[in-house]
Design a protein around this motif. Structure first.
Motif, PDB file in Angstrom:
ATOM      1  N   LEU A  19      -8.176  14.025 -10.275  1.00 36.88           N
ATOM      2  CA  LEU A  19      -8.817  13.474 -11.328  1.00 36.88           C
ATOM      3  C   LEU A  19      -8.135  13.728 -12.802  1.00 36.88           C
ATOM      4  O   LEU A  19      -7.992  12.689 -13.706  1.00 36.88           O
ATOM      5  N   LEU A  20      -7.996  14.905 -12.876  1.00 38.21           N
ATOM      6  CA  LEU A  20      -7.464  15.528 -14.209  1.00 38.21           C
ATOM      7  C   LEU A  20      -6.364  14.466 -15.126  1.00 38.21           C
ATOM      8  O   LEU A  20      -6.546  14.344 -16.327  1.00 38.21           O
ATOM      9  N   PRO A  21      -5.232  14.325 -14.500  1.00 34.76           N
ATOM     10  CA  PRO A  21      -4.314  13.250 -15.019  1.00 34.76           C
ATOM     11  C   PRO A  21      -4.773  12.034 -15.664  1.00 34.76           C
ATOM     12  O   PRO A  21      -4.178  11.473 -16.222  1.00 34.76           O
ATOM     13  N   ASP A  22      -5.814  11.453 -14.994  1.00 35.95           N
ATOM     14  CA  ASP A  22      -6.293  10.145 -15.501  1.00 35.95           C
ATOM     15  C   ASP A  22      -7.440  10.277 -16.437  1.00 35.95           C
ATOM     16  O   ASP A  22      -7.739   9.006 -16.786  1.00 35.95           O
ATOM     17  N   VAL A  23      -7.791  11.136 -16.784  1.00 36.69           N
ATOM     18  CA  VAL A  23      -9.083  11.401 -17.714  1.00 36.69           C
ATOM     19  C   VAL A  23      -8.653  10.802 -18.955  1.00 36.69           C
ATOM     20  O   VAL A  23      -9.397  10.067 -19.636  1.00 36.69           O
ATOM     21  N   HIS A  24      -7.573  11.244 -19.604  1.00 39.62           N
ATOM     22  CA  HIS A  24      -7.110  10.813 -20.881  1.00 39.62           C
ATOM     23  C   HIS A  24      -6.874   9.047 -20.667  1.00 39.62           C
ATOM     24  O   HIS A  24      -7.116   8.335 -21.779  1.00 39.62           O
ATOM     25  N   ARG A  25      -6.624   8.422 -19.655  1.00 37.85           N
ATOM     26  CA  ARG A  25      -6.580   6.914 -19.532  1.00 37.85           C
ATOM     27  C   ARG A  25      -7.922   6.487 -19.575  1.00 37.85           C
ATOM     28  O   ARG A  25      -8.187   5.376 -19.993  1.00 37.85           O
ATOM     29  N   LEU A  26      -8.786   7.163 -18.987  1.00 37.04           N
ATOM     30  CA  LEU A  26     -10.206   6.410 -18.754  1.00 37.04           C
ATOM     31  C   LEU A  26     -11.014   6.483 -19.950  1.00 37.04           C
ATOM     32  O   LEU A  26     -11.852   5.570 -20.484  1.00 37.04           O
ATOM     33  N   LEU A  27     -10.906   7.706 -20.957  1.00 37.25           N
ATOM     34  CA  LEU A  27     -11.651   7.925 -22.013  1.00 37.25           C
ATOM     35  C   LEU A  27     -11.522   6.962 -23.063  1.00 37.25           C
ATOM     36  O   LEU A  27     -10.330   6.638 -23.358  1.00 37.25           O
ATOM     37  N   SER A  28     -12.578   6.490 -23.642  1.00 37.43           N
ATOM     38  CA  SER A  28     -12.306   5.936 -24.830  1.00 37.43           C
ATOM     39  C   SER A  28     -11.871   6.680 -26.070  1.00 37.43           C
ATOM     40  O   SER A  28     -11.790   8.009 -25.906  1.00 37.43           O
ATOM     41  N   SER A  29     -11.585   5.898 -27.253  1.00 43.81           N
ATOM     42  CA  SER A  29     -11.057   6.868 -28.312  1.00 43.81           C
ATOM     43  C   SER A  29     -12.015   7.946 -28.736  1.00 43.81           C
ATOM     44  O   SER A  29     -11.798   9.137 -28.818  1.00 43.81           O
ATOM     45  N   GLN A  30     -13.329   7.693 -28.547  1.00 40.49           N
ATOM     46  CA  GLN A  30     -14.371   8.861 -28.965  1.00 40.49           C
ATOM     47  C   GLN A  30     -14.910   9.169 -27.830  1.00 40.49           C
ATOM     48  O   GLN A  30     -15.882   9.900 -27.783  1.00 40.49           O
ATOM     49  N   GLY A  31     -14.440   8.997 -26.571  1.00 39.00           N
ATOM     50  CA  GLY A  31     -14.798   9.420 -25.297  1.00 39.00           C
ATOM     51  C   GLY A  31     -15.089  10.782 -25.043  1.00 39.00           C
ATOM     52  O   GLY A  31     -14.253  11.666 -25.504  1.00 39.00           O
ATOM     53  N   VAL A  32     -15.980  11.183 -24.249  1.00 38.94           N
ATOM     54  CA  VAL A  32     -16.006  12.661 -23.885  1.00 38.94           C
ATOM     55  C   VAL A  32     -16.062  13.040 -22.190  1.00 38.94           C
ATOM     56  O   VAL A  32     -16.823  11.947 -21.782  1.00 38.94           O
ATOM     57  N   PHE A  33     -15.455  13.687 -21.987  1.00 43.96           N
ATOM     58  CA  PHE A  33     -15.575  14.417 -20.536  1.00 43.96           C
ATOM     59  C   PHE A  33     -16.260  15.609 -20.353  1.00 43.96           C
ATOM     60  O   PHE A  33     -15.714  16.519 -20.744  1.00 43.96           O
ATOM     61  N   TYR A  34     -17.383  15.663 -19.707  1.00 43.27           N
ATOM     62  CA  TYR A  34     -17.855  16.888 -19.400  1.00 43.27           C
ATOM     63  C   TYR A  34     -17.607  17.195 -18.006  1.00 43.27           C
ATOM     64  O   TYR A  34     -17.891  16.363 -16.972  1.00 43.27           O
ATOM     65  N   LEU A  35     -17.290  18.508 -17.819  1.00 42.50           N
ATOM     66  CA  LEU A  35     -16.759  18.928 -16.251  1.00 42.50           C
ATOM     67  C   LEU A  35     -17.654  20.335 -16.077  1.00 42.50           C
ATOM     68  O   LEU A  35     -17.437  21.405 -16.981  1.00 42.50           O
TER      69      LEU A  35
END
Lengths: 126, 214
Positions: free
Chosen positions: B153-169
């Protein structure tokens, strides 16, 4: 599967499929229910939608109603329009049926409202 | 303080198929609650939880953020999705389940659209052979360093997130936080540690990733 969700699904996870959108819907059970109307939410979601794909999907299951196929300018402040969009996006649910890849014909089952987008290993695009 | 979602509709029979909420689940909910103000002020529209399991975390998020957002939940285990939807219903929130691997089949259309991305991955260090089932083992089997699923998943996170998006892991110590931070940094995502907790032998952390230059 709400039509909002359907608008977010693609089948180009399959080897050889380029776009895989929109998926055709073959519905054997559609449920319409009441969902609280939130005009601001709808107005913010519309720019994220592929509008013609949404209309096509709704029409294919007889739920288009009089939702306009083209977005009028200033739609964000047109409450009547937003209500119609809300209905199509959130109140219509495909409970049972299939999604069909427009390029490969591969079918994905929808059971109990949940689309199954899992592939077999050989099908996966690398 | 938000109460934990009602999961009284679930019983031990269900937990044969789906991950029973545990310390990691509660830690993630506590971390989200800690960040509630910043989450709310970003006015998220689209939220995605990968590996939703019982649906308790998405339910909690939906209870906190309200119906101004669309909540998508994925899992590789079909039982988890049925249970997730029921958990949402039990708590009067609308969750939208999709049976798929990680964010596959959604990633294209959700490119740069996800405002809140959540993942409590299968983080347990196990033999590689245990990874890749779609039953309950999928909830914990993480393979080498407990990273085999997360690393997809990690390589795709930057593509998924909106500009203000946040990823909690959620991770444990064995998952090598520094390594994860370095990988994400290459994708211009910076890491914050939101919360830590020790639960028996597990040293749990909730990490948060946001764009360096939104």
């Amino acid at each position: 599967m709400k039509l909002l969700t359907h608008n977010m699904l693609t089948s180009n996870i399959i080897k050889g499929v380029t776009k895989g959108f929109p998926l055709k819907i073959a519905a054997s059970e559609v449920k319409v229910s009441e969902v609280d109307f939130n005009p601001e939410f709808i107005a913010r979601m519309i720019p994220k939608m592929e509008w013609s794909a949404l209309c096509q999907a709704a029409e294919s299951i007889g739920q288009l109603g009089d939702l306009p196929k083209e977005l009028a300018p200033e739609y964000e402040s047109d409450e009547e329009f937003l209500k119609k969009a809300h209905h199509v996006l959130l109140e219509v649910e495909v409970k049972e049926g299939e999604l069909i890849c427009p390029e490969s014909g591969r079918k994905f089952t929808i059971r109990n409202g949940i689309p199954n987008m899992l592939l077999n290993e050989e099908e996966v695009a690398k | 303080m938000f109460p934990t979602p009602d999961i009284s509709h679930l019983n031990s029979a269900d937990y044969q198929y789906v991950y029973e909420p545990a310390e990691d689940s509660f830690l993630l909910m506590d971390a989200l609650e800690k960040d509630l103000q910043s989450l709310k002020s970003a006015r998220p529209s689209v939220c995605l939880e990968i590996g939703c399991g019982s649906g308790i975390v998405s339910t909690f998020l939906a209870q906190m953020l309200g119906p101004d957002s669309f909540y998508l939940c994925t899992d590789i285990n079909p039982k988890a999705l049925e249970i997730t939807r029921n958990t949402g219903q039990q708590n009067s929130v609308l969750l939208n389940p999709v049976l798929t691997d990680l964010a596959s089949s959604l990633a294209d259309r959700l490119e740069n659209k996800i405002d809140v991305l959540l993942f409590n991955p299968p983080y347990v260090v196990t033999p590689s052979e245990e990874v890749g089932s779609s039953g309950i083992e999928a909830a914990w089997a993480g393979g080498v360093n407990g990273r085999e699923v997360l690393d997809r998943l990690l390589p795709d996170v930057h593509r998924l997130l909106s500009s203000q998006g946040v990823f909690y892991l959620v991770i444990i110590k064995e998952n090598k936080q520094g390594d994860i931070e370095a990988i994400m940094s290459k994708y211009q995502l910076e890491m914050t540690v939101v919360m830590l907790r020790r639960s028996g032998p597990e040293h749990l952390s909730v990490l948060k990733f946001t764009r360096k230059n939104p």
